[in-house]
Design a protein around this motif. Structure first.
Motif, PDB file in Angstrom:
ATOM      1  N   ALA A  36       0.828  -1.209   0.000  1.00  0.00           N
ATOM      2  CA  ALA A  36       0.000   0.000   0.000  1.00  0.00           C
ATOM      3  C   ALA A  36       0.860   1.256   0.000  1.00  0.00           C
ATOM      4  O   ALA A  36       0.459   2.294  -0.533  1.00  0.00           O
ATOM      5  N   GLY A  37       2.046   1.173   0.591  1.00  0.00           N
ATOM      6  CA  GLY A  37       2.956   2.315   0.563  1.00  0.00           C
ATOM      7  C   GLY A  37       3.422   2.653  -0.836  1.00  0.00           C
ATOM      8  O   GLY A  37       3.627   3.822  -1.176  1.00  0.00           O
ATOM      9  N   ALA A  38       3.582   1.625  -1.682  1.00  0.00           N
ATOM     10  CA  ALA A  38       3.924   1.867  -3.081  1.00  0.00           C
ATOM     11  C   ALA A  38       2.752   2.511  -3.810  1.00  0.00           C
ATOM     12  O   ALA A  38       2.943   3.374  -4.675  1.00  0.00           O
ATOM     13  N   ASN A  39       1.540   2.100  -3.473  1.00  0.00           N
ATOM     14  CA  ASN A  39       0.341   2.740  -4.030  1.00  0.00           C
ATOM     15  C   ASN A  39       0.313   4.222  -3.641  1.00  0.00           C
ATOM     16  O   ASN A  39       0.010   5.085  -4.475  1.00  0.00           O
ATOM     17  N   ILE A  40       0.652   4.522  -2.397  1.00  0.00           N
ATOM     18  CA  ILE A  40       0.684   5.911  -1.936  1.00  0.00           C
ATOM     19  C   ILE A  40       1.737   6.697  -2.709  1.00  0.00           C
ATOM     20  O   ILE A  40       1.487   7.805  -3.191  1.00  0.00           O
ATOM     21  N   ALA A  41       2.938   6.135  -2.826  1.00  0.00           N
ATOM     22  CA  ALA A  41       4.008   6.814  -3.570  1.00  0.00           C
ATOM     23  C   ALA A  41       3.576   7.091  -5.002  1.00  0.00           C
ATOM     24  O   ALA A  41       3.832   8.178  -5.546  1.00  0.00           O
ATOM     25  N   PHE A  42       2.912   6.130  -5.622  1.00  0.00           N
ATOM     26  CA  PHE A  42       2.436   6.258  -6.996  1.00  0.00           C
ATOM     27  C   PHE A  42       1.437   7.410  -7.114  1.00  0.00           C
ATOM     28  O   PHE A  42       1.565   8.286  -7.991  1.00  0.00           O
ATOM     29  N   ASN A  43       0.446   7.446  -6.239  1.00  0.00           N
ATOM     30  CA  ASN A  43      -0.592   8.476  -6.310  1.00  0.00           C
ATOM     31  C   ASN A  43      -0.092   9.845  -5.876  1.00  0.00           C
ATOM     32  O   ASN A  43      -0.523  10.864  -6.424  1.00  0.00           O
ATOM     33  N   VAL A  44       0.835   9.887  -4.916  1.00  0.00           N
ATOM     34  CA  VAL A  44       1.417  11.166  -4.518  1.00  0.00           C
ATOM     35  C   VAL A  44       2.244  11.742  -5.660  1.00  0.00           C
ATOM     36  O   VAL A  44       2.206  12.950  -5.926  1.00  0.00           O
ATOM     37  N   SER A  45       2.966  10.886  -6.355  1.00  0.00           N
ATOM     38  CA  SER A  45       3.796  11.373  -7.476  1.00  0.00           C
ATOM     39  C   SER A  45       2.925  11.959  -8.581  1.00  0.00           C
ATOM     40  O   SER A  45       3.301  12.955  -9.208  1.00  0.00           O
ATOM     41  N   ILE A  46       1.757  11.378  -8.826  1.00  0.00           N
ATOM     42  CA  ILE A  46       0.841  11.925  -9.839  1.00  0.00           C
ATOM     43  C   ILE A  46       0.339  13.295  -9.397  1.00  0.00           C
ATOM     44  O   ILE A  46       0.257  14.236 -10.199  1.00  0.00           O
ATOM     45  N   ARG A  47       0.034  13.436  -8.119  1.00  0.00           N
ATOM     46  CA  ARG A  47      -0.489  14.704  -7.611  1.00  0.00           C
ATOM     47  C   ARG A  47       0.563  15.809  -7.596  1.00  0.00           C
ATOM     48  O   ARG A  47       0.237  16.985  -7.736  1.00  0.00           O
ATOM     49  N   LEU A  48       1.835  15.434  -7.438  1.00  0.00           N
ATOM     50  CA  LEU A  48       2.891  16.442  -7.287  1.00  0.00           C
ATOM     51  C   LEU A  48       3.823  16.525  -8.488  1.00  0.00           C
ATOM     52  O   LEU A  48       4.810  17.270  -8.445  1.00  0.00           O
ATOM     53  N   ALA A  49       3.520  15.788  -9.546  1.00  0.00           N
ATOM     54  CA  ALA A  49       4.451  15.694 -10.677  1.00  0.00           C
ATOM     55  C   ALA A  49       4.829  17.048 -11.251  1.00  0.00           C
ATOM     56  O   ALA A  49       5.962  17.254 -11.679  1.00  0.00           O
ATOM     57  N   ARG A  50       3.912  17.989 -11.272  1.00  0.00           N
ATOM     58  CA  ARG A  50       4.193  19.306 -11.861  1.00  0.00           C
ATOM     59  C   ARG A  50       4.454  20.380 -10.807  1.00  0.00           C
ATOM     60  O   ARG A  50       4.549  21.554 -11.128  1.00  0.00           O
ATOM     61  N   LYS A  51       4.554  19.957  -9.535  1.00  0.00           N
ATOM     62  CA  LYS A  51       4.737  20.927  -8.455  1.00  0.00           C
ATOM     63  C   LYS A  51       6.073  20.782  -7.737  1.00  0.00           C
ATOM     64  O   LYS A  51       6.637  21.762  -7.269  1.00  0.00           O
ATOM     65  N   ILE A  52       6.552  19.554  -7.630  1.00  0.00           N
ATOM     66  CA  ILE A  52       7.822  19.282  -6.968  1.00  0.00           C
ATOM     67  C   ILE A  52       8.662  18.422  -7.899  1.00  0.00           C
ATOM     68  O   ILE A  52       8.150  17.494  -8.531  1.00  0.00           O
ATOM     69  N   ASP A  53       9.952  18.710  -7.964  1.00  0.00           N
ATOM     70  CA  ASP A  53      10.854  17.970  -8.845  1.00  0.00           C
ATOM     71  C   ASP A  53      11.173  16.614  -8.223  1.00  0.00           C
ATOM     72  O   ASP A  53      12.055  16.496  -7.376  1.00  0.00           O
ATOM     73  N   ILE A  54      10.436  15.603  -8.640  1.00  0.00           N
ATOM     74  CA  ILE A  54      10.662  14.236  -8.176  1.00  0.00           C
ATOM     75  C   ILE A  54      11.451  13.510  -9.245  1.00  0.00           C
ATOM     76  O   ILE A  54      11.061  13.466 -10.412  1.00  0.00           O
ATOM     77  N   LYS A  55      12.586  12.916  -8.855  1.00  0.00           N
ATOM     78  CA  LYS A  55      13.463  12.287  -9.831  1.00  0.00           C
ATOM     79  C   LYS A  55      13.039  10.871 -10.186  1.00  0.00           C
ATOM     80  O   LYS A  55      13.222  10.429 -11.323  1.00  0.00           O
ATOM     81  N   GLY A  56      12.509  10.149  -9.201  1.00  0.00           N
ATOM     82  CA  GLY A  56      12.210   8.764  -9.486  1.00  0.00           C
ATOM     83  C   GLY A  56      11.202   8.164  -8.528  1.00  0.00           C
ATOM     84  O   GLY A  56      10.881   8.737  -7.476  1.00  0.00           O
TER      85      GLY A  56
END
Length: 330
Positions: A177-197
């Motif tokens: 479920a933590g990977a699910n959270i990481a996946f959905n958080v990255s979608i929400r923040l993709a254009r707001k915070i520079d996430i590398k991977g």
């Protein structure tokens, strides 16, 4: 401050005497019991590792409150090294959104060793749990944690970790479920915070139609997740009235988010051969396309990296650690 005093899940325990006459509506044996009147029990089957600034496993670690109003906190792991500007790995623990804690000893040991061996500053986020706080609460907590981390770095606060950390090199990671959270958080923040991977370890997804691995994969003791438990977790964590084809559960569903939001991210998906989620994970890799790095861990099941002490599992954990290290430093 010890993590046990910070963990919101510990305040949700119900005494056995008070629950004798209550009607159970949902239960996963040994992990969670939900009653018709809304009370929730979470037996303490896992020990909690208390936290201090002491050094262990080659790292120093502390607990920090991120939001006192929602009681979001995180455990920080900083390698004992002279190296500066290390990658920042933000990690979300598993537990079907309903159980688990950043203070569970199995996560503490795994992440402390991972921080030391990969030379990463790791922030293990303790999010709110369903069913008291159904989705998207865990996603909102993840977003809040990322924004808070960035602000702390920009403002020059908490020098004991910001001085060692390269805030421009953020990776999101989690298991189940933590990977699910990481996946959905990255979608929400993709254009707001520079996430590398993005590092997804046995990501927890589902759907109304059963996959082959869900129907026929071996159950415990080879793997820590059963199909019945998976269904229960989703009933408890999804908004009322939603089924397993909700986009948060099934990224293949018609209403799922546009994965183009992740086009600039490096993505690694770690799959366990004996996991009921294997086929779901393979489907996700196919949808993400050629940019995803897909790794299969043979002979082990769900959550092997924190729950399996066998010789084979230790070999696979070593491999997993090496893969993560190569991924964040390449």
């Amino acid at each position: 401050m010890a993590a046990m005093t910070l963990d919101p899940s510990l305040s949700l325990q119900v005494s056995s005497n008070a629950s004798k006459n209550r009607v159970i509506v949902e239960e996963i044996d040994g992990l969670i019991r939900v009653y018709k009147d809304g009370h929730v029990e979470r037996p303490q089957i896992m020990t909690h590792a208390a936290c201090s600034s002491a050094s262990e496993f080659g790292v120093s670690y502390r607990d920090v409150i991120i939001d006192k109003y929602t009681n979001i906190w995180a455990r920080f792991y900083v390698p004992n090294t002279s190296l500066k500007k290390l990658p920042l790995l933000v990690y979300f623990h598993g537990g079907g959104f309903c159980v688990g804690s950043a203070s569970w000893s199995c996560y503490h040991e795994f992440l402390a060793k991972l921080s030391s061996k990969t030379s990463c500053v790791i922030v293990s986020v303790n999010h709110r749990l369903a069913p008291e706080y159904p989705l998207p609460a865990a996603y909102e907590d993840g977003v809040k944690a990322l924004i808070w981390l960035r602000q702390q770095s920009l403002l020059g606060k908490n020098e004991w970790w910001t001085n060692n950390c390269n805030i421009s090199k953020i990776f999101l990671a989690g298991d189940s479920a933590g990977a699910n959270i990481a996946f959905n958080v990255s979608i929400r923040l993709a254009r707001k915070i520079d996430i590398k991977g993005l590092i997804l370890i046995q990501p927890f997804f589902g759907g109304e139609s059963r996959t082959h691995s869900e129907k026929y994969m071996m159950q415990p003791p080879r793997s820590a997740l059963t199909l019945a438990a998976s269904d229960t977790y989703w009933r408890l964590s999804l908004p009322p009235g939603e089924n397993r084809d909700h986009p948060w559960c099934n990224p293949m569903a018609k209403m799922s988010p546009n994965l183009e939001e992740l086009r600039d991210l490096s993505i690694m998906v770690c799959i366990s051969e004996m996991d009921i989620l294997k086929d779901r994970n393979l489907e996700l890799c196919a949808k993400l396309g050629q940019k995803v790095e897909q790794i299969m861990y043979e002979g082990v099941g769900h959550a092997f990296q924190i729950l399996n002490k066998s010789t084979l599992a230790q070999t696979r954990i070593h491999e997993l650690t090496s893969h993560i290290k190569n991924f964040v430093h390449k």
